[in-house]
Design a protein around this motif. Structure first.
Motif, PDB file in Angstrom:
ATOM      1  N   LEU A 178     -18.307 -19.687  27.787  1.00 39.14           N
ATOM      2  CA  LEU A 178     -19.508 -19.490  26.964  1.00 39.14           C
ATOM      3  C   LEU A 178     -19.335 -18.319  25.979  1.00 39.14           C
ATOM      4  CD1 LEU A 178     -22.372 -20.072  29.584  1.00 39.14           C
ATOM      5  CD2 LEU A 178     -21.469 -21.670  27.879  1.00 39.14           C
ATOM      6  N   THR A 179     -18.313 -18.428  25.128  1.00 40.91           N
ATOM      7  CA  THR A 179     -18.073 -17.413  24.103  1.00 40.91           C
ATOM      8  C   THR A 179     -17.681 -18.086  22.786  1.00 40.91           C
ATOM      9  OG1 THR A 179     -15.718 -17.185  24.659  1.00 40.91           O
ATOM     10  CG2 THR A 179     -17.275 -15.696  25.774  1.00 40.91           C
ATOM     11  N   ILE A 180     -17.926 -17.377  21.705  1.00 44.38           N
ATOM     12  CA  ILE A 180     -17.450 -17.766  20.374  1.00 44.38           C
ATOM     13  C   ILE A 180     -16.633 -16.602  19.827  1.00 44.38           C
ATOM     14  CG2 ILE A 180     -18.091 -18.265  17.987  1.00 44.38           C
ATOM     15  CD1 ILE A 180     -20.532 -19.652  18.924  1.00 44.38           C
ATOM     16  N   SER A 181     -15.439 -16.886  19.348  1.00 42.65           N
ATOM     17  CA  SER A 181     -14.582 -15.851  18.771  1.00 42.65           C
ATOM     18  C   SER A 181     -14.672 -15.887  17.251  1.00 42.65           C
ATOM     19  CB  SER A 181     -13.130 -16.057  19.214  1.00 42.65           C
ATOM     20  OG  SER A 181     -13.012 -15.915  20.620  1.00 42.65           O
ATOM     21  N   ILE A 182     -14.904 -14.735  16.655  1.00 43.48           N
ATOM     22  CA  ILE A 182     -14.936 -14.609  15.198  1.00 43.48           C
ATOM     23  C   ILE A 182     -13.538 -14.200  14.748  1.00 43.48           C
ATOM     24  CG2 ILE A 182     -16.006 -13.476  13.228  1.00 43.48           C
ATOM     25  CD1 ILE A 182     -17.933 -15.197  14.824  1.00 43.48           C
ATOM     26  N   ASN A 183     -12.789 -15.155  14.211  1.00 42.51           N
ATOM     27  CA  ASN A 183     -11.403 -14.902  13.815  1.00 42.51           C
ATOM     28  C   ASN A 183     -11.155 -15.067  12.323  1.00 42.51           C
ATOM     29  OD1 ASN A 183     -10.397 -14.402  16.476  1.00 42.51           O
ATOM     30  ND2 ASN A 183     -10.515 -16.602  16.885  1.00 42.51           N
ATOM     31  N   GLN A 184     -12.082 -15.704  11.602  1.00 44.46           N
ATOM     32  CA  GLN A 184     -11.893 -15.909  10.170  1.00 44.46           C
ATOM     33  C   GLN A 184     -13.255 -16.031   9.506  1.00 44.46           C
ATOM     34  OE1 GLN A 184      -9.621 -19.603   9.942  1.00 44.46           O
ATOM     35  NE2 GLN A 184     -11.489 -20.823   9.841  1.00 44.46           N
ATOM     36  N   GLN A 185     -13.246 -15.980   8.181  1.00 41.40           N
ATOM     37  CA  GLN A 185     -14.476 -16.135   7.416  1.00 41.40           C
ATOM     38  C   GLN A 185     -14.175 -16.863   6.111  1.00 41.40           C
ATOM     39  OE1 GLN A 185     -16.197 -12.486   5.936  1.00 41.40           O
ATOM     40  NE2 GLN A 185     -14.247 -11.680   5.228  1.00 41.40           N
ATOM     41  N   VAL A 186     -15.211 -17.446   5.527  1.00 46.66           N
ATOM     42  CA  VAL A 186     -15.096 -18.120   4.231  1.00 46.66           C
ATOM     43  C   VAL A 186     -15.783 -17.244   3.198  1.00 46.66           C
ATOM     44  CG1 VAL A 186     -15.599 -20.205   2.905  1.00 46.66           C
ATOM     45  CG2 VAL A 186     -15.147 -20.366   5.369  1.00 46.66           C
ATOM     46  N   ILE A 187     -15.069 -16.911   2.117  1.00 48.68           N
ATOM     47  CA  ILE A 187     -15.635 -16.065   1.066  1.00 48.68           C
ATOM     48  C   ILE A 187     -15.470 -16.755  -0.277  1.00 48.68           C
ATOM     49  CG2 ILE A 187     -15.118 -13.951   2.336  1.00 48.68           C
ATOM     50  CD1 ILE A 187     -12.811 -13.486   0.328  1.00 48.68           C
ATOM     51  N   ARG A 188     -16.123 -16.214  -1.283  1.00 50.79           N
ATOM     52  CA  ARG A 188     -16.058 -16.750  -2.650  1.00 50.79           C
ATOM     53  C   ARG A 188     -15.721 -15.622  -3.606  1.00 50.79           C
ATOM     54  NH1 ARG A 188     -20.008 -17.826  -6.889  1.00 50.79           N
ATOM     55  NH2 ARG A 188     -19.454 -19.706  -8.045  1.00 50.79           N
TER      56      ARG A 188
END
Length: 388
Positions: A244-254
């Motif tokens: 029950l976890t979510i890992s923040i490993n990337q993001q979308v940018i502009r």
């Protein structure tokens, strides 16, 4: 008979003569194999200019380097001391600030010609500037531009192109003259949703979810406080349904019109977030909805299975808020709402900052923990009962 007084100057003081042919006063100094000459039609001005130059030379300032234009030095600084060690988005942002705020007015100045007076005049000019529509520039944007110029001039001092940084003691004001006379009847802008507003917002999004598919994204944003691009970058392999976890490993940018997938904003932004069974069920339903089966499949893609345009999400939130009559809210309000709810429920600053991906608790406390009306009312009522 007394000895004739010598007019010869000691070493390092320089030489002076009057050039009758050109009607100019000349000062000359040779130091460490380099020749330096200052001339002016006014004798006193020529001497002042020479003494200033002599002071720089004797203090070790690189005279040739100090003569380069700010329009040459600032891009060099961004390319070599920002772009090489910071994210591409950061370097891109610095370049835009330089091109928009700094170089149009200060670009043709040589580094050696910049003074505190010139820097102060520049700050006052950009603070007082009004567009054709009469709108001033944001003080926050001006402060960011000032900080960029300050860091670039600090680097020039380190390179010995300058003896001191003329911008170091020049600050951008927190308010403009006359701001205290402008009375806003609409009151302060909202930062975070109240529980009732959040419920109404999510209900409206759910009602039209078949058309846009944003409901799960907004629900998790309001619960987990992720940044816009972090949520858009979530892949199936980033979710652990067993733990029950979510890992923040990337993001979308502009960047302008270019869409990029990058690492999170800072090192502390790369984090694992706990989720409840209910949120896990929402995510499982989202996987079915978008057909995410492979580990690298995005959970919130566009119709082609590619990363969404971040601005599209921002614009959708504005349209929903407009339909509901909510003024002063945007997509970032969901992040503020999550952090405010954590603090309301007794989560300490250290944990709240870690969940939000902040470097420290100062940002969490000063920017995101918004005391809402129910908490303010409770504080007043508690004090009233104590005095009975």
């Amino acid at each position: 008979m007394g000895r004739k007084r010598s007019t010869r100057r000691t070493k390092g003081e320089g030489s002076y003569w009057f050039d009758k042919k050109n009607n100019r006063h000349v000062w000359y100094l040779e130091y460490e194999g380099r020749r330096h000459t200052v001339t002016d039609r006014d004798k006193d001005m020529a001497e002042r200019k020479f003494q200033a130059l002599r002071k720089q030379i004797l203090s070790g300032v690189n005279i040739d380097g100090s003569k380069q234009l700010l329009s040459e030095w600032l891009p060099y600084y961004i390319d070599n001391e920002v772009a090489r060690y910071r994210k591409r988005a950061t370097a891109h942002d610095y370049t835009k600030r330089a091109d928009y705020f700094i170089l149009p007015t200060l670009g043709e100045y040589r580094l050696c010609d910049l003074t505190r007076h010139i820097c102060l005049a520049w700050v006052n000019a950009v603070v007082d500037y009004r567009s054709v529509k009469g709108k001033p520039w944001s003080l926050t944007s001006i402060k960011q531009a000032r900080n960029l110029l300050n860091r670039a001039l600090d680097a020039a001092v380190a390179e010995r192109y300058l003896e001191y940084n003329p911008m170091s003691s020049v600050k951008v004001p927190d308010r403009r003259i006359g701001d205290e006379l402008v009375i806003e009847d609409k009151g302060p802008q909202q930062k975070a949703f109240t529980p009732e507003q959040q419920e109404a917002f999510l209900e409206e999004v759910l009602r039209t979810n078949d058309r846009h598919g944003f409901y799960a994204y907004y629900l998790l944003a309001a619960e987990l406080g992720w940044r816009r691009g972090e949520g858009l970058g979530i892949r199936l392999k980033d979710v652990d349904f067993d733990q029950l976890t979510i890992s923040i490993n990337q993001q979308v940018i502009r960047l302008d019109s270019e869409k990029l997938v990058t690492t999170p904003k800072t090192l502390s932004s790369q984090r694992a977030l706990p989720i409840t069974q209910d949120l896990a069920a929402v995510l499982q339903e989202q996987c079915k909805r978008v057909g995410a089966t492979g580990p690298d499949d995005l959970l919130f893609p566009n119709k082609q299975g590619q990363p969404r345009q971040p601005n599209g999400v921002t614009q959708h939130v504005r349209r929903v808020c407009k339909r509901l009559g909510f003024e002063g809210f945007n997509l970032h309000s969901l992040r503020k709402t999550a952090i405010t709810n954590w603090r309301r429920n007794g989560v300490d600053l250290e944990v709240a900052g870690a969940l939000a991906g902040h470097k420290g608790v100062k940002v969490t406390a000063e920017v995101y923990s918004d005391p809402q009306m129910d908490r303010k009312r409770a504080a007043i009522e508690k004090k009233g009962k104590a005095t009975e």
